[in-house]
Enzyme design. Structure first.
Site, PDB file in Angstrom:
ATOM      1  CG  HIS A  12     -35.124 -13.494 -40.929  1.00 54.59           C
ATOM      2  ND1 HIS A  12     -35.615 -12.477 -41.733  1.00 54.59           N
ATOM      3  CD2 HIS A  12     -34.769 -14.480 -41.776  1.00 54.59           C
ATOM      4  CE1 HIS A  12     -35.556 -12.839 -42.995  1.00 54.59           C
ATOM      5  NE2 HIS A  12     -35.045 -14.059 -43.061  1.00 54.59           N
ATOM      6  CD  GLU A  92     -32.059 -17.738 -46.725  1.00 51.35           C
ATOM      7  OE1 GLU A  92     -32.360 -18.961 -46.727  1.00 51.35           O
ATOM      8  OE2 GLU A  92     -32.894 -16.822 -46.695  1.00 51.35           O
TER       9      GLU A  92
END
Length: 219
Positions: A12, A92
């Site tokens: 990201h 994550e």
């Protein structure tokens, strides 16, 4: 079996947490937004990926965090050529709810000393936990290749640690090899390319911050 020609992993773009670690005290990790720089990084990656994919189909799997979903949007891929799914197993590493900055900094220091693969955050996951769920995702991914109409491209929009652990699992790297690697930068990507012999190779390596040091088994 329709094995894809490319498996592309994208980290990201820069998020609020990348520039201000106090934000974790106020906002959930999964809800953090990208910065203006992060949007620009994702847009730049999109330009390159649109050139790579051309008019080919894409099977995309995206971590359900806000910053990864924003990154996928900013890639601006042709929606008529993309089959997109949210994939929680690509999220994550969990650190555990809201985070105290000083405690997180202390735990990061502990993790650096203990090892990123085995160290478990007090209320969260270890790298080994992430490795296990990435392995579960890989099993699902391989089953999807049984579809004769599977697109020639797979795209994963995820996080730096998850990218390294995906490659560790795919290429059977050792823990020592994993520990020697650095995360890619925000908005960077790596590609697994299918070779004529049926094996995949990484288009370029992850940067190393140290030389792997295997255990002395005689010690």
């Amino acid at each position: 079996m329709a094995r894809p020609r490319r498996i592309v992993l994208v980290r990201h773009g820069e998020s609020e947490g990348n520039i201000d670690d106090t934000v974790y005290e106020r906002e959930p990790d999964h809800a953090l937004r990208m910065t203006g720089v992060g949007h620009a990084q994702a847009a730049a990656a999109g330009v390159r990926l649109r050139e790579i994919f051309g008019e080919e189909g894409i099977s995309a799997y995206v971590s359900p965090y806000r910053r990864t979903l924003q990154t996928f949007r900013d890639l601006r891929l042709d929606p008529g050529r993309v089959r997109m799914r949210e994939e929680p197993r690509l999220r994550e590493q969990d650190w555990g709810n809201w985070q105290d900055r000083n405690d997180v900094r202390l735990q990061k220091a502990y993790r650096d000393a203990y090892g990123h693969f085995f160290y478990r955050f007090a209320q969260g996951e270890s790298g080994a936990d992430v490795y296990d769920r990435v392995g579960s995702f890989l099993e699902s991914l391989h089953r999807s290749f049984e579809d004769p109409d599977h697109p020639p491209n797979v795209l994963l929009v995820t996080h730096g640690l998850t990218m390294r652990l995906f490659c560790m699992r795919w290429f059977h790297w050792t823990v020592a090899e994993f520990e020697a690697l650095s995360n890619p930068g925000n908005g960077e990507f790596r590609m697994l390319l299918l070779e004529d012999d049926g094996r995949y190779r990484l288009d370029r390596p992850f940067e190393r911050w140290t030389t792997p040091e295997p255990y002395d088994l005689d010690g």
